[in-house]
Write an enzyme that holds these catalytic residues in place. Structure first.
Site, PDB file in Angstrom:
ATOM      1  N   SER A 138     -43.125   7.266  42.811  1.00 23.24           N
ATOM      2  CA  SER A 138     -43.034   7.968  44.092  1.00 23.24           C
ATOM      3  C   SER A 138     -42.378   9.318  43.844  1.00 23.24           C
ATOM      4  O   SER A 138     -41.463   9.422  43.014  1.00 23.24           O
ATOM      5  CB  SER A 138     -42.169   7.156  45.063  1.00 23.24           C
ATOM      6  OG  SER A 138     -41.732   7.973  46.125  1.00 23.24           O
ATOM      7  N   HIS A 170     -47.644  12.679  40.504  1.00 28.23           N
ATOM      8  CA  HIS A 170     -47.248  11.806  39.398  1.00 28.23           C
ATOM      9  C   HIS A 170     -48.459  10.962  39.033  1.00 28.23           C
ATOM     10  O   HIS A 170     -49.544  11.108  39.618  1.00 28.23           O
ATOM     11  CB  HIS A 170     -46.026  10.971  39.780  1.00 28.23           C
ATOM     12  CG  HIS A 170     -46.161  10.239  41.079  1.00 28.23           C
ATOM     13  ND1 HIS A 170     -47.077   9.220  41.279  1.00 28.23           N
ATOM     14  CD2 HIS A 170     -45.537  10.412  42.275  1.00 28.23           C
ATOM     15  CE1 HIS A 170     -46.984   8.778  42.505  1.00 28.23           C
ATOM     16  NE2 HIS A 170     -46.062   9.492  43.152  1.00 28.23           N
ATOM     17  N   GLN A 171     -48.236  10.039  38.093  1.00 25.98           N
ATOM     18  CA  GLN A 171     -49.343   9.225  37.578  1.00 25.98           C
ATOM     19  C   GLN A 171     -50.077   8.476  38.702  1.00 25.98           C
ATOM     20  O   GLN A 171     -51.284   8.276  38.621  1.00 25.98           O
ATOM     21  CB  GLN A 171     -48.766   8.253  36.551  1.00 25.98           C
ATOM     22  CG  GLN A 171     -49.752   7.758  35.518  1.00 25.98           C
ATOM     23  CD  GLN A 171     -50.485   8.880  34.788  1.00 25.98           C
ATOM     24  OE1 GLN A 171     -49.885   9.887  34.431  1.00 25.98           O
ATOM     25  NE2 GLN A 171     -51.780   8.720  34.607  1.00 25.98           N
ATOM     26  N   GLY A 172     -49.341   8.094  39.740  1.00 18.04           N
ATOM     27  CA  GLY A 172     -49.970   7.384  40.859  1.00 18.04           C
ATOM     28  C   GLY A 172     -51.017   8.259  41.540  1.00 18.04           C
ATOM     29  O   GLY A 172     -52.139   7.815  41.832  1.00 18.04           O
ATOM     30  N   HIS A 173     -50.683   9.532  41.772  1.00 23.95           N
ATOM     31  CA  HIS A 173     -51.655  10.449  42.382  1.00 23.95           C
ATOM     32  C   HIS A 173     -52.857  10.639  41.450  1.00 23.95           C
ATOM     33  O   HIS A 173     -54.006  10.752  41.909  1.00 23.95           O
ATOM     34  CB  HIS A 173     -51.031  11.831  42.608  1.00 23.95           C
ATOM     35  CG  HIS A 173     -49.932  11.861  43.623  1.00 23.95           C
ATOM     36  ND1 HIS A 173     -48.626  12.060  43.286  1.00 23.95           N
ATOM     37  CD2 HIS A 173     -49.961  11.736  44.972  1.00 23.95           C
ATOM     38  CE1 HIS A 173     -47.870  12.055  44.377  1.00 23.95           C
ATOM     39  NE2 HIS A 173     -48.656  11.866  45.416  1.00 23.95           N
ATOM     40  N   GLY A 231     -48.337  16.811  47.234  1.00 17.16           N
ATOM     41  CA  GLY A 231     -47.963  17.473  45.980  1.00 17.16           C
ATOM     42  C   GLY A 231     -46.904  16.723  45.201  1.00 17.16           C
ATOM     43  O   GLY A 231     -46.661  15.538  45.446  1.00 17.16           O
TER      44      GLY A 231
END
Ligand code: PAF
Length: 288
Positions: free
Chosen positions: A193, A40-43, A37
């Site tokens: 992160s 962020h943009q990475g997920h 959860g």
């Protein structure tokens, strides 16, 4: 982004299994994006990759206690379910599995059966965080059993994690394709992160120095420098001067994540360092 998509959130294993059985019966290829959860943009890149590689996308949000050490950030790990649901829906995720701890570990943390990849799980992040990878492989194995995805998508920022999961999947002949997605970075190079949220404004200004140090190391290796020990010590001292506390930097060969020799051409440099209340990790691949 898919403005017509409706995300369903399920919290129990029974509901999850029954919903996925129906999707599987209609011939859908299922993708899983496991997360803790605070997306962020990475997920969201992982979700986009899943959407591009499957017909039905499941994300999981579970802050897995088994992968946190006794003095780590389990309690304060950011929990932002409503925002996460909105983002998952916007990016085309079909189903969110967000179980409670009792649903996932009915025997309690101590009574749980574990899955463990030997050797590599005790090195690098595993040496700094004993039991961490055992917690990761146990929950990922459990999610694979529950969801039975055709494909699962992970971020390459957690380079060692992906390596350990690949070993688990190979060793146990798990019928799942793994996709690693390259690290999403801020314009200044800082790897995105959830733990960046622990950084103060001053620390956020310093944090990109970690990736910059990796880029300098890559340049030195590409320039023909083979004295890894000296290069690493130099990088560590540079980071310490910038306010970091050292954890590790290693120059490894990519195939087995063991120390690279002068003969190896496909390398990865992995690093972890403490900055204020955060422990940051990053990595960079190097082709010689
Ligand atoms: O990378 C993470 O967020 C976690 O380690 C994972 C893979 C979701 C397992 O809890």
């Amino acid at each position: 982004m898919d403005s017509n998509n409706k995300l369903q959130t399920l919290t129990t294993i029974a509901e999850l299994r029954s919903r996925l059985n129906a999707e599987r019966a209609s011939g859908k290829r299922i993708a899983l994006v496991p997360t803790m959860g605070n997306l962020h943009q990475g997920h969201l890149r992982l979700v986009e990759t899943a959407v591009a590689n499957a017909d039905f996308v499941v994300a999981s949000i579970f802050v897995n206690p088994l992968q946190f050490g006794p003095n780590e950030d389990l309690e304060r790990y950011p929990r932002t379910l409503a925002e996460d649901q909105a983002q998952l829906e916007a990016f085309g995720c079909n189903l969110l599995f967000a179980p409670t701890e009792a649903e996932v570990y009915p025997q309690g943390r101590a009574g749980q059966t574990f899955v463990e990849v030997p050797g590599i799980s005790d090195l690098y992040c595993g040496a700094s965080r004993p039991g961490h990878f055992r917690g990761v492989t146990t929950i990922v194995n459990k999610l694979f059993n529950l969801i039975q995805p055709d494909v699962a998508v992970f971020g390459c920022k957690d380079y060692q994690q992906l390596h350990v999961i690949r070993r688990m999947v190979d060793d146990l002949s798990m019928p799942v394709e793994l996709i690693g997605v390259s690290t999403e970075r801020a314009a200044n190079g800082l790897a995105l992160s959830s733990r960046n949220g622990y950084l103060t404004e001053d620390e956020l200004a310093i944090a990109p120095a970690l990736y910059a140090a990796l880029c300098d190391l890559r340049a030195a290796l590409k320039g023909g420098d083979t004295n890894h020990e000296r290069l690493i010590e130099h990088a560590q001292q540079h980071l310490e001067r910038n306010g970091f506390m050292r954890d590790y930097i290693h120059i490894l060969r990519r195939s087995d994540m063991l120390a690279a020799t002068a003969a190896d051409r496909e390398l990865v440099i992995i690093a972890a360092a403490y900055l204020g209340a955060a422990r940051l990790i990053d990595n960079i691949e190097v082709d010689l």
